[in-house]
Design an enzyme around this catalytic site. Structure first.
Site, PDB file in Angstrom:
ATOM      1  CG  ASP A 121     -67.209  14.289 -48.932  1.00  0.00           C
ATOM      2  OD1 ASP A 121     -68.230  13.018 -49.243  1.00  0.00           O
ATOM      3  OD2 ASP A 121     -67.515  15.931 -49.582  1.00  0.00           O
TER       4      ASP A 121
ATOM      5  CG  ASN B 260     -73.455  14.649 -53.176  1.00  0.00           C
ATOM      6  OD1 ASN B 260     -72.895  14.661 -53.748  1.00  0.00           O
ATOM      7  ND2 ASN B 260     -74.208  15.409 -52.710  1.00  0.00           N
TER       8      ASN B 260
ATOM      9  CG  ASP C 236     -67.735  25.085 -49.988  1.00  0.00           C
ATOM     10  OD1 ASP C 236     -68.619  25.528 -50.694  1.00  0.00           O
ATOM     11  OD2 ASP C 236     -67.212  24.499 -50.119  1.00  0.00           O
TER      12      ASP C 236
ATOM     13  CD  GLU D  53     -71.675  18.811 -50.915  1.00  0.00           C
ATOM     14  OE1 GLU D  53     -71.896  20.746 -51.373  1.00  0.00           O
ATOM     15  OE2 GLU D  53     -70.566  18.864 -51.248  1.00  0.00           O
TER      16      GLU D  53
ATOM     17  CG  HIS E  40     -71.662  18.672 -45.354  1.00  0.00           C
ATOM     18  ND1 HIS E  40     -69.451  19.277 -45.486  1.00  0.00           N
ATOM     19  CD2 HIS E  40     -71.348  19.033 -46.678  1.00  0.00           C
ATOM     20  CE1 HIS E  40     -69.448  19.690 -47.079  1.00  0.00           C
ATOM     21  NE2 HIS E  40     -70.450  19.504 -47.377  1.00  0.00           N
ATOM     22  NE  ARG E  41     -69.386  23.298 -46.459  1.00  0.00           N
ATOM     23  CZ  ARG E  41     -68.369  23.307 -45.762  1.00  0.00           C
ATOM     24  NH1 ARG E  41     -68.339  23.245 -45.017  1.00  0.00           N
ATOM     25  NH2 ARG E  41     -66.869  22.257 -46.357  1.00  0.00           N
TER      26      ARG E  41
ATOM     27  CE  LYS F   3     -70.584  15.551 -49.502  1.00  0.00           C
ATOM     28  NZ  LYS F   3     -69.232  16.292 -50.375  1.00  0.00           N
TER      29      LYS F   3
END
Ligand code: C5P
Length: 677
Positions: free
Chosen positions: A52, A95, A330, A358, A402-403, A439
């Site tokens: 990112d 993204n 998040d 995402e 990613h998360r 990311k």
């Protein structure tokens, strides 16, 4: 970084040690943009280096900004002072919402006043993430924005002529209930055009994720712009604003990334010592630091100071939680996975923004947690998770998010679930496409594996045994690379012992002295380098005289015994591929897959010949073959750990196979033995 199709994490049981977090994504991308727009040079310390931030930097460079790498990973940015030297550019923003939204706003305003034509696009998912509310606000100001795809979504083109006028005199309405990034984007960009008069922004709807807007305001202040607000509804960008570089700025560690390790401490730091997290702490400006409160409510014991946290297990099982997660959207994903270890249903509410991230994170989380055996109820803006009665094997989809990948890795502590919390039998967890963590946290899994422990028996081992020059090392290294596993080149331990013996002038039959030497070997593996007594010795270890002596010292039982424990220590999460002569028979008799290579002596001699010639070393094929056969005979006939296939080994004659073909055969065998479909 694991650039592989899947990563299997073995059942994990404990965590301890120290992790250092990568820089915050939200702070990094805001600071990079502000430094680029500001007057003067800014030195940015400890910026996040990830997908990112790379797209943001690439975009800033394409816009004419100069960015240089300074010492210790810092970035030196020469700001443009609010004037673009470039009038046209096509920017690809992956993204990264934190790049797309503020760049769209800044470029729309710059094009409208200074002229220019800029295209902004991203990956397909970026083109499904809404930006319409921001575009509407910018159009109301007089910006010219063309939808290049579906209206309201990227890709976009912003354009304008020099000297264009904007309607900055009336309040700009912007919706706040879909994503706070629209408001943040306007706040970051409007100082570019507020020379003549104050500009007012009015938020419509309840502002979601206020803490991210607070970060924006905090960083604007660092760059000389103080924005006042009334109860998060009305913001005033003051007349005469000019971004001024603060000279230097530190990016703190990512508080959302911290959440995985806070959870890790709460779940698995039960051995007496806490897990220490460095990079964020009590002085953090990030909203997600409040995840600490939620983790404490679930049972975590947390100590905090400036720039650090220490976390250990408190209540166990964790306490079920009902929480409005709007302030920590998040990090709240991590609570959904902690819920697997709770004493009842956990309900996370006010998380509608998950659906436009995402991926649709509510749907994705529900689907994956169900695969593990949890019962999950989802609604438009909530998720409720009931822990599994019985855990199930699962290959976890990560949705290029990613998360999702980082959260789901925490399911590997399943042996600790339940009331004892000390460990039952466990299940491995497969993470598909683990690379997506790049990311925001490219080394996430390496960092995780650095602080966790598993029962050795739970850590999978693949053994590759076979005679000299059968291609064991090459095959083992390729397998390890595909699986993300560690490697053990056991021959190098015997070679290193032999080299040290040559250096010290020890006789080849002085078993006791050689065994002492082997037991105290000062040997380190650093990436692909082998370091003996502080010196890289990769080439020396491959010498023919060293190989020959290795085969002699390897026949001595006391030497083998001395190297035994060292070899076992290589068995660490996520797994190991070990090659040698007795990996499957003596060192790892419980290996999950044993491969025995059986290429003919003629083939092996010819391979070694080619290898030597390619390195410019003269050798005679016949001599090499004789030498191979002598070594094979010695390895096979010695009294301890003779070279032979384990009874449960699968034989592979790789004489006629390329390396890729051999790897594919063995990976096929491996997949069949794994519990994942
Ligand atoms: O595999 P490599 O040729 O590097 O190994 C050097 C020597 O170490 C071999 O000739 C063999 O005698 C010995 N060795 C062993 N057991 C192992 C690995 C190597 O005896 N597991």
């Amino acid at each position: 970084m694991y650039d592989i199709p899947f990563l299997d994490i073995p059942p994990l049981r404990a965590a301890s040690g120290t992790v250092r977090l990568p820089g915050s994504k939200s702070i990094s991308n805001r600071v990079l943009l502000l430094a680029a727009l500001a007057e003067g040079r800014t030195l940015v310390h400890e910026p996040l280096q990830s997908d990112d931030t790379r797209v943001m930097l690439d975009a800033l460079c394409a816009l004419g900004c100069t960015v240089q790498l300074a010492a210790h990973g810092a970035l030196r940015i020469d700001g443009l002072g609010g004037r673009l030297p470039v009038q046209q550019a096509a920017l690809f923003l992956g993204n990264a919402g934190t790049a797309m939204r503020p760049l769209a706003a800044a470029l729309a305003l710059l094009a409208a006043t200074q002229g220019g034509r800029f295209e902004l696009s991203g990956v397909p998912r970026m083109h499904e993430r809404p930006i319409g509310d921001l575009v509407d606000a910018l159009r109301a100001l007089g910006c010219d924005i063309v939808d290049l795809g579906r209206p309201g979504y990227p890709p976009l083109r912003v354009e304008g002529q020099p000297g264009g006028m904007l309607h900055t005199g009336r309040p700009i309405p912007v919706r706040g209930d879909v994503s706070s990034q629209f408001l943040s984007a306007l706040l970051l960009a409007l100082p570019l055009v507020s020379q003549a008069q104050d500009i007012v922004i009015e938020v419509q709807g309840e502002l979601t994720s206020k803490p991210y807007v607070a970060i924006t305001l905090n960083l604007l202040a660092r760059f000389g712009i103080s924005v006042a607000h009334e109860d998060w509804r009305r913001f005033v960008v003051p007349r005469g604003s000019r971004y001024r570089s603060p000279g230097e700025i530190h990016v703190e560690g990512d508080a959302s990334s911290a959440s995985y390790f806070i959870a890790l401490g709460a779940i698995a730091a039960h051995g007496g010592a806490p897990l220490r997290i460095e990079g964020v702490g009590s002085d953090s400006i990030q909203g997600d630091i409040r995840f600490v409160d939620a983790a404490q409510a679930m049972g975590a014991k947390v100590q905090a100071g400036p720039g650090w946290l220490q976390v250990s297990r408190g209540a166990w099982p964790l306490r079920a939680l009902q929480l409005d997660c709007n302030p920590i959207p998040d990090a709240a994903m991590t609570l959904a996975v902690m819920a697997l270890y709770a004493d009842g249903p956990t309900r996370l509410t006010n998380i509608a923004s998950w659906r436009v991230k995402e991926t649709d994170r509510i749907a994705a989380m529900a689907a994956e947690l169900r695969k593990l055996g949890a019962s999950v109820t989802e609604g438009q803006d909530f998720i409720e998770v009931v822990p599994p009665h019985r855990w199930q094997h699962a290959a976890m989809h990560t949705y290029d998010d990613h998360r999702m990948a980082m959260c789901l890795s925490l399911a590997s502590f399943n042996p600790l679930a339940g009331h004892t919390g000390s460990g039952g039998p466990g299940l491995p967890v497969r993470i598909l496409d683990p690379r997506c963590v790049a990311k925001t946290f490219p080394d996430y899994f390496e960092t995780l594996f650095g602080v966790v422990s598993a029962e050795p028996a739970d850590v999978p081992v693949i053994t590759v045994d076979g005679p000299t020059a059968s291609g064991k090392g090459t095959l083992a290294a390729a397998l390890a690379a595909r699986l993300g596993y560690h490697t053990l080149d056991s021959g190098s331990l015997y070679r290193a012992t032999a080299l040290a013996a040559l250096q010290d002038g020890i006789a080849p039959d002085d078993e006791a002295t050689l065994a002492r030497l082997a037991a105290m070997l000062d040997l380190r593996f650093e990436g692909t380098a082998v370091v003996l007594r502080g010196r890289p010795v990769g080439d020396d270890l491959r010498r023919e005289d060293v190989g020959s002596l290795a085969s002699r010292v390897a026949a001595l039982p006391a030497v083998r015994e001395a190297l035994h424990g060292l070899q076992l220590a290589f068995r660490r999460p996520p797994g190991l591929v070990a090659d040698g002569r007795d990996m499957g028979t003596v060192i790892f008799p419980d290996a999950a897959l044993k491969v025995f290579l059986t290429a003919s002596a003629a083939q092996r001699a010819s391979r070694r010949h080619k290898q030597l010639i390619s390195k410019g070393i003269q050798a005679r094929l016949d001599d090499l073959r004789v030498d191979l056969e002598v070594r094979d005979a010695r390895d096979k006939s010695r009294s301890v750990a003779p070279l032979r296939a384990a009874e449960d080994a699968l034989s592979l004659d790789n004489s006629a196979l390329s390396i890729e073909e051999s790897v594919d055969v063995v990976l096929g065998w491996w997949q069949q033995r794994r519990p994942f479909d």
